[in-house]
Scaffold this motif. Structure first.
Motif, PDB file in Angstrom:
ATOM      1  N   LYS A  45      -0.983 -11.378  -7.426  1.00  0.00           N
ATOM      2  CA  LYS A  45      -2.072 -11.287  -8.374  1.00  0.00           C
ATOM      3  C   LYS A  45      -2.648 -10.067  -8.341  1.00  0.00           C
ATOM      4  O   LYS A  45      -2.778  -9.504  -7.205  1.00  0.00           O
ATOM      5  N   PRO A  46      -3.382  -9.420  -9.442  1.00  0.00           N
ATOM      6  CA  PRO A  46      -3.973  -8.217  -9.352  1.00  0.00           C
ATOM      7  C   PRO A  46      -5.221  -8.329  -8.304  1.00  0.00           C
ATOM      8  O   PRO A  46      -5.626  -7.363  -7.611  1.00  0.00           O
ATOM      9  N   GLU A  47      -5.559  -9.442  -8.267  1.00  0.00           N
ATOM     10  CA  GLU A  47      -6.721  -9.605  -7.217  1.00  0.00           C
ATOM     11  C   GLU A  47      -6.395  -9.855  -5.921  1.00  0.00           C
ATOM     12  O   GLU A  47      -7.156  -9.618  -4.829  1.00  0.00           O
ATOM     13  N   ASP A  48      -4.954  -9.740  -5.506  1.00  0.00           N
ATOM     14  CA  ASP A  48      -4.521  -9.466  -4.134  1.00  0.00           C
ATOM     15  C   ASP A  48      -4.611  -7.912  -3.714  1.00  0.00           C
ATOM     16  O   ASP A  48      -4.276  -7.516  -2.743  1.00  0.00           O
ATOM     17  N   THR A  49      -4.913  -7.100  -4.776  1.00  0.00           N
ATOM     18  CA  THR A  49      -4.959  -5.502  -4.283  1.00  0.00           C
ATOM     19  C   THR A  49      -5.987  -5.343  -3.393  1.00  0.00           C
ATOM     20  O   THR A  49      -7.394  -5.568  -3.648  1.00  0.00           O
ATOM     21  N   ALA A  50      -5.636  -4.562  -2.376  1.00  0.00           N
ATOM     22  CA  ALA A  50      -6.632  -4.416  -1.190  1.00  0.00           C
ATOM     23  C   ALA A  50      -5.798  -3.449  -0.212  1.00  0.00           C
ATOM     24  O   ALA A  50      -4.541  -3.241  -0.394  1.00  0.00           O
ATOM     25  N   VAL A  51      -6.523  -3.102   0.736  1.00  0.00           N
ATOM     26  CA  VAL A  51      -6.059  -2.684   1.941  1.00  0.00           C
ATOM     27  C   VAL A  51      -5.685  -3.579   2.970  1.00  0.00           C
ATOM     28  O   VAL A  51      -6.748  -4.410   3.303  1.00  0.00           O
ATOM     29  N   TYR A  52      -4.796  -3.965   3.451  1.00  0.00           N
ATOM     30  CA  TYR A  52      -4.324  -5.007   4.367  1.00  0.00           C
ATOM     31  C   TYR A  52      -4.333  -4.408   5.753  1.00  0.00           C
ATOM     32  O   TYR A  52      -3.423  -3.305   6.045  1.00  0.00           O
ATOM     33  N   TYR A  53      -5.065  -5.169   6.652  1.00  0.00           N
ATOM     34  CA  TYR A  53      -4.921  -4.706   7.875  1.00  0.00           C
ATOM     35  C   TYR A  53      -4.517  -5.791   8.762  1.00  0.00           C
ATOM     36  O   TYR A  53      -4.759  -6.999   8.727  1.00  0.00           O
ATOM     37  N   GLN A  76      -1.913   0.048   2.170  1.00  0.00           N
ATOM     38  CA  GLN A  76      -2.399  -0.218   0.682  1.00  0.00           C
ATOM     39  C   GLN A  76      -1.473  -1.169   0.096  1.00  0.00           C
ATOM     40  O   GLN A  76      -0.086  -0.826  -0.112  1.00  0.00           O
ATOM     41  N   VAL A  77      -2.098  -2.263  -0.719  1.00  0.00           N
ATOM     42  CA  VAL A  77      -1.187  -3.054  -1.633  1.00  0.00           C
ATOM     43  C   VAL A  77      -1.960  -3.031  -3.020  1.00  0.00           C
ATOM     44  O   VAL A  77      -3.099  -3.285  -3.039  1.00  0.00           O
ATOM     45  N   THR A  78      -1.056  -2.662  -4.037  1.00  0.00           N
ATOM     46  CA  THR A  78      -1.598  -2.419  -5.189  1.00  0.00           C
ATOM     47  C   THR A  78      -0.873  -3.458  -6.260  1.00  0.00           C
ATOM     48  O   THR A  78       0.230  -3.294  -6.342  1.00  0.00           O
ATOM     49  N   VAL A  79      -1.272  -4.496  -6.880  1.00  0.00           N
ATOM     50  CA  VAL A  79      -0.726  -5.139  -7.896  1.00  0.00           C
ATOM     51  C   VAL A  79      -1.225  -4.861  -9.322  1.00  0.00           C
ATOM     52  O   VAL A  79      -2.592  -5.046  -9.321  1.00  0.00           O
ATOM     53  N   SER A  80      -0.337  -4.474  -9.981  1.00  0.00           N
ATOM     54  CA  SER A  80      -0.697  -4.047 -11.514  1.00  0.00           C
ATOM     55  C   SER A  80      -0.426  -5.254 -12.300  1.00  0.00           C
ATOM     56  O   SER A  80       0.488  -6.217 -12.229  1.00  0.00           O
ATOM     57  N   SER A  81      -1.152  -5.332 -13.429  1.00  0.00           N
ATOM     58  CA  SER A  81      -1.047  -6.589 -14.373  1.00  0.00           C
ATOM     59  C   SER A  81      -0.305  -6.509 -15.484  1.00  0.00           C
ATOM     60  O   SER A  81       0.324  -5.293 -15.690  1.00  0.00           O
TER      61      SER A  81
END
Length: 124
Positions: free
Chosen positions: A87-95, A119-124
């Motif tokens: 989901k777009p709200e999963d967009t974040a830097v994952y550590y 970096q994970v970017t989820v587009s809508s």
């Protein structure tokens, strides 16, 4: 010392999937738990999932339960985070983080080693 290196991030459309990898090296025998955290712009870092190295006990944040799966390959010293139905709200830097604590750790203060993030970017 332990070194952690994440890979697998990228850009994906909503509903898509990504698999993140965390490769551990160094004194990995000292690790008891590996966790994934994420940090979105303007937000605090939050717990995503964790797995114990020996018994494979797992924990997930409520926001990712049923969509994300954490697993490990002891022979490869690698932990994976399979992320489905993104989901777009999963967009974040994952550590990726490693803990010496002998239990399933869910708080960043319980972790001793950190990767550089992916970096994970989820587009809508």
């Amino acid at each position: 010392q332990v070194q952690l290196v994440e890979s697998g991030g990228g850009l994906v459309q909503a509903g898509g999937s990504l698999r993140l990898s965390c490769a551990a090296s160094g004194r990995t025998v000292s690790l008891s738990c590996i966790g994934w955290f994420r940090q979105a712009p303007g937000k605090e870092r939050e717990f995503v999932a964790a797995i114990t190295w020996i018994s494979s006990n797992r924990a997930y944040a409520d926001s990712v339960k049923g969509r994300f799966t954490i697993s490990r390959d002891n022979a490869e010293n690698t932990v994976y985070l399979q992320m489905n139905n993104l989901k777009p709200e999963d967009t974040a830097v994952y550590y990726c983080a490693g803990s010496l604590q002998r239990f399933l750790a869910k708080y960043d203060r319980q972790y001793n080693y950190w990767g550089q993030g992916t970096q994970v970017t989820v587009s809508s």
